[in-house]
Scaffold this motif. Structure first.
Motif, PDB file in Angstrom:
ATOM      1  N   GLY B  65       0.737  -1.113  -0.060  1.00 63.67           N
ATOM      2  CA  GLY B  65      -0.093   0.129  -0.014  1.00 63.67           C
ATOM      3  C   GLY B  65       0.838   1.170  -0.086  1.00 63.67           C
ATOM      4  O   GLY B  65       0.659   2.289  -0.750  1.00 63.67           O
ATOM      5  N   GLY B  66       2.007   1.168   0.651  1.00 62.02           N
ATOM      6  CA  GLY B  66       2.788   2.366   0.809  1.00 62.02           C
ATOM      7  C   GLY B  66       3.513   2.774  -0.579  1.00 62.02           C
ATOM      8  O   GLY B  66       3.453   3.801  -0.988  1.00 62.02           O
ATOM      9  N   PHE B  67       3.722   1.786  -1.362  1.00 58.99           N
ATOM     10  CA  PHE B  67       4.371   1.989  -2.558  1.00 58.99           C
ATOM     11  C   PHE B  67       3.194   2.626  -3.474  1.00 58.99           C
ATOM     12  O   PHE B  67       3.582   3.450  -4.494  1.00 58.99           O
ATOM     13  N   ASP B  68       1.847   1.991  -3.244  1.00 63.44           N
ATOM     14  CA  ASP B  68       0.898   2.709  -3.899  1.00 63.44           C
ATOM     15  C   ASP B  68       0.684   4.203  -3.729  1.00 63.44           C
ATOM     16  O   ASP B  68       0.537   5.100  -4.646  1.00 63.44           O
ATOM     17  N   ASP B  69       0.756   4.524  -2.208  1.00 59.24           N
ATOM     18  CA  ASP B  69       0.626   5.844  -1.955  1.00 59.24           C
ATOM     19  C   ASP B  69       1.623   6.677  -2.716  1.00 59.24           C
ATOM     20  O   ASP B  69       1.405   7.852  -3.230  1.00 59.24           O
ATOM     21  N   LEU B  73       1.381   9.817  -4.943  1.00 55.29           N
ATOM     22  CA  LEU B  73       1.741  11.171  -4.849  1.00 55.29           C
ATOM     23  C   LEU B  73       2.616  11.537  -5.801  1.00 55.29           C
ATOM     24  O   LEU B  73       2.813  12.685  -6.429  1.00 55.29           O
ATOM     25  N   LEU B  74       3.485  10.712  -6.366  1.00 52.47           N
ATOM     26  CA  LEU B  74       4.264  11.161  -7.540  1.00 52.47           C
ATOM     27  C   LEU B  74       3.405  11.520  -8.781  1.00 52.47           C
ATOM     28  O   LEU B  74       3.524  12.200  -9.589  1.00 52.47           O
ATOM     29  N   ALA B  75       1.897  10.829  -8.898  1.00 54.59           N
ATOM     30  CA  ALA B  75       1.239  11.397 -10.019  1.00 54.59           C
ATOM     31  C   ALA B  75       0.708  12.733  -9.706  1.00 54.59           C
ATOM     32  O   ALA B  75       0.589  13.358 -10.736  1.00 54.59           O
ATOM     33  N   ARG B  76       0.517  12.924  -8.400  1.00 59.10           N
ATOM     34  CA  ARG B  76       0.086  14.679  -7.927  1.00 59.10           C
ATOM     35  C   ARG B  76       1.172  15.360  -8.352  1.00 59.10           C
ATOM     36  O   ARG B  76       0.916  16.513  -8.500  1.00 59.10           O
TER      37      ARG B  76
END
Lengths: 271, 557
Positions: B65-69, B73-76
């Motif tokens: 999940g952390g890497f998903d987050d 974030l990187l997408a934002r």
């Protein structure tokens, strides 16, 4: 000769152990070997002589594929060494013992583990640590180590042994392969004369007893004349001598080491 | 001739029946105390790692999940933006100047200290021990901790940053300087002494010329390291581009944060490139050329060889850069002396340390700090060692694999850990998990490079021997590569643990867990006695880890 080539492919036994035709090896712009023809019969003990840089080591390394050949052909134990898949190459290499000038032992491992490395071509999967090998394999390795007189050093680190002892461990490692052919690349060049004689005697004696074919490069002419069935001389990447030992005089052999061949001296360009 | 050889052949040892004499026991390695100690140490580390993972609530789902987050974030953060380029440029220049001046300051402190600390130049063994102790203390207190204290004493600005970098760098530079002095050839010194020269003349004309290449190498290396720190010094108010990054993150302006991060990576990568180029040209003995052009006659001036020209230009450029920086940053070199009372009041109030009322919180924070370091080193190594092996030219299965693995290492190495921590905190929230992930990822770059370089140094003979026996790539790896490089791998792993625990003491500054948060709080609330005890604790943790890893490395050779 072409008929011999045809039969050599079908079965390893009747043909020669090594058959080299017109072999050429280049390293970039430098030609290390050219026009080499060589045939070694099974069980024969052949010594390669020549000055450093004459291409002896390159020839040996071409025979087990450590150096790919540039042109010509080399057939070893009935298998052509060029154009093999890496799996076939490993299969062939596991049948050929190779002795290095600098022993190439893993210094931090025990002697027994170093001998066991010789089996890595025939046992499946990588192994790590003595206990990952079966008892039977360990027993076999210990037998080979005892045969070279180092049974009592089995669990000593390889780098704690003297040079002569290390080379004997390397011989045991080659024996662990159950080789049909041993290629030895100046096995005693980094040893003192006494150790050198002991190690060579041990190697040749074992090979004669086990009927292992040997192709060995050496600098000791006397050792060569004492043990070899045949002596082959190389100079500047070309063969300049190939004869059974019985018909050779010491003088003939020493000629290989002259910078110029006496009869070729006037034009000199071939040297 | 032949008979002589025969007689030599006779003593050749061919005992046939030793194999029979050997019992079954001979097939098992004998028990040794070192091996036992090693296994116990290994089991202890494994056990502690599992405990640590519990302590900071690592679970694998959270990790996924952390890497998903992070991905979210990187997408934002895309596309990156750059607002107010002149200000960013100004801060960038400030950052570079801080790194340079900090290193220069450290060099000035380190040179005399190194002569006192080197066993062959020290005036007295007691001085030697005292100097070594000071050096160790400088190393054990992280630069950001120094920065927090100096900002408190001298106010926000670049001066605290320079002092912090300078003091902490002494820990590494003076040690390497002293080690270089200890390795010199004593012959020239004796020769100078034999002419009746004094002590200082002896050091200057016999010792200095022998150590300058090593010292220059250390200096360049340290400028590179200090640049990585100076980009985050702004987080604690000590100047540089870290200010702008923190502003952007606080204001949730992720796109401009990304713009700043990209600029930081660019400048760090450029510096690494420049540093390695400088090391090559400055320290290349061939550049002085054995083949000097024949001189028309005896000359009293040394010729301008390529090496001398380059060295001269570099020295001039460095001096100019230092002068320009001092003027541009408007630094009063006497400021530390003028503001001496402020310094004394801050540093003096650290003593006597106290843990009044915060014992439990402190204990928990210490546990968390150690846990973050251990988990990050264990998990990071699981990725770093394979990547490092694939990035070793002599073992990597193909040129393509080699270049990709090296690229991964380079890319990760360019990102300072605290920036990674900031990203992970922004993505998965405050807490030790963010810190552990940041350090774990950082480990891939740092440890991966160490592994790759030490694998490239192993002798190739045994690898060839396994290949000649018909072994596959995996056989080569397990029979020749790993056994030959195991002592270095262990050493590097322990060093990494050391580095990671040291970094995890400051992760709290950006909210990524550990004791750093308490430190920041206590300084902010003017509880200097508590800050004092936290600094002491950090010092002892770092010191103990260093001793422990030195001890294990000695065992494992």
């Amino acid at each position: 000769m072409t008929q011999a080539a045809a039969t050599a492919g079908s079965d390893a036994q009747p043909g020669p152990a090594i058959r080299v035709r017109e072999l050429r090896k280049d390293f970039g712009p430098v030609t290390a070997l050219q026009g080499i023809d060589l045939e070694v019969a099974p069980g024969e003990l052949t010594v390669l002589l020549g000055l450093s840089g004459s291409g002896k080591s390159t020839l040996l390394r071409c025979l087990n594929g450590l150096n790919p050949i540039t042109a010509g052909e080399a057939t070893v134990l009935g298998q052509p060494v060029h154009g093999m898949t890496s799996r076939e190459m490993r299969k062939l290499r596991s049948r050929i013992g190779f002795i290095f000038q600098h022993f190439n032992l893993v210094g931090r491992l025990t002697c027994l583990e170093n001998v066991l490395i010789g089996a890595s071509g025939r046992i499946p999967g990588p192994r790590y640590g003595i206990l990952s090998y079966s008892r039977a394999q360990r027993r076999e390795a210990l037998t080979h180590l005892s045969r070279v007189g180092l049974g009592q050093h089995a669990f000593q680190r390889a780098d704690s042994l003297s040079g002569g002892q290390q080379q004997r461990v390397a011989i045991a490692r080659a024996l662990m392969q159950k080789p049909e052919l041993i290629l030895a690349d100046e096995p005693v060049a980094s040893l003192d004369p006494e150790n050198a004689a002991n190690v060579m005697d041990l190697l040749f004696q074992i090979c004669l007893e086990n009927k292992i074919t040997v192709l060995c490069t050496l600098h000791q002419v006397d050792l060569a004349m004492h043990w070899a069935h045949r002596i082959v001389g190389l100079r500047d990447g070309e063969k300049v001598l190939d004869s059974t030992t019985a018909t050779l005089s010491r003088e003939d052999v020493l000629n290989v080491y002259r910078q110029l061949q006496p009869e070729a001296a006037p034009d000199g360009t071939t040297a | 001739m032949k008979t002589a050889i025969k007689s030599a052949a006779e003593p050749a040892p061919i005992p046939g029946n030793q194999a029979r004499a050997s019992t079954n026991d001979a097939l098992r390695p004998p028990f040794s105390r070192e091996k036992a100690v090693l296994w116990v140490a290994l089991a202890a580390i494994a056990g502690l790692t599992v405990l640590s993972a519990r302590q900071i609530d690592v679970d694998l789902r959270a990790l996924g999940g952390g890497f998903d987050d992070v991905a979210n974030l990187l997408a934002r953060m895309l596309p990156p933006e750059l607002d107010d380029p002149p200000r960013v440029g100004e801060l960038l220049v400030e950052t570079l100047m801080m790194a340079l001046l900090g290193t220069v300051l450290a060099t000035f402190i380190s040179i005399p200290l190194a002569f006192l600390a080197a066993s062959n130049t020290t005036p007295h063994p007691a001085v030697h021990h005292a100097a070594r102790m000071i050096i160790t203390m400088c190393r054990a207190i992280p630069d950001l901790v120094f920065a927090v204290l100096f900002v408190r004493a001298l106010g926000i600005g670049v001066l605290p940053g320079i002092l912090a970098l300078g003091l902490h760098s002494v820990g590494m530079m003076a040690k390497l300087f002293a080690d270089a002095i200890e390795q010199i050839d004593e012959g020239p010194r004796e020769a100078v002494r034999a002419t009746g020269a004094g002590r200082l003349a002896e050091l200057v004309s016999a010792v200095l010329p022998q150590v300058t290449p090593a010292w220059i190498g250390t200096f360049i290396y340290r400028v590179d390291i200090n640049l990585r720190t100076s980009v985050v010094l702004g987080f604690v108010g000590a100047g540089g581009i870290g200010f702008a990054l923190q502003d952007a993150l606080r204001g949730l302006m992720y796109q401009s944060a990304m713009g700043i991060i990209l600029i930081i990576l660019l400048i760090i990568a450029a510096m690494e490139y420049l540093a390695s180029g400088l090391r090559r040209t400055l320290l290349d003995p061939a550049s002085d050329g054995a083949a000097l052009p024949a001189m028309p006659g005896p000359s009293l001036r040394p010729p301008w060889t390529k090496g001398r020209t380059i060295r001269g230009l570099c020295a001039a450029a460095t001096v100019t850069a230092v002068v320009v920086s001092v003027i541009y940053l408007n630094i009063d070199p006497l400021a530390p002396i003028k503001q001496f009372p402020d310094l004394v009041s801050v540093f003096g109030r650290l003593m006597p340390p106290s843990v009044e009322g915060v014992q439990n919180a402190l204990l928990k924070a210490v546990g968390e700090t150690l846990a973050i370091g251990l988990v990050a080193t264990a998990a990071g190594a699981a990725a770093a060692i394979p990547v490092g092996i694939l990035a070793a030219r002599n073992v990597s299965p193909s040129v393509y694999t080699y270049h990709s693995a090296r690229a991964v290492i380079l890319a990760v190495r360019a990102i300072p850990e605290l920036i990674l921590a900031v990203i992970f905190v922004a993505a998965i929230g405050l807490g030790p998990m963010a810190g552990a992930m940041a350090l774990g990822v950082g480990t891939i770059g740092f440890l991966g490079k160490l592994v790759a370089d030490s694998v490239e140094e192993i002798p190739g003979g045994p690898l060839e021997a396994v290949r000649a026996a018909g072994g596959s790539w995996w056989d080569v790896l397990f029979a020749a590569v790993i056994p030959q490089t195991l002592p270095q791998l262990t050493g590097h792993w322990l060093y990494m643990l050391d580095v990671n625990i040291r970094t995890s003491t400051v992760l709290g500054i950006v909210g990524a867990g550990g004791i750093g948060f308490l430190l920041m709080e206590s300084v902010r609330t003017l509880n200097f006695d508590i800050a004092g005890s936290i600094i002491l604790i950090i010092f002892f943790i770092v010191f103990a880890i260093e001793r422990l890893s030195a001890w294990i490395r000695r065992l494992f050779r």
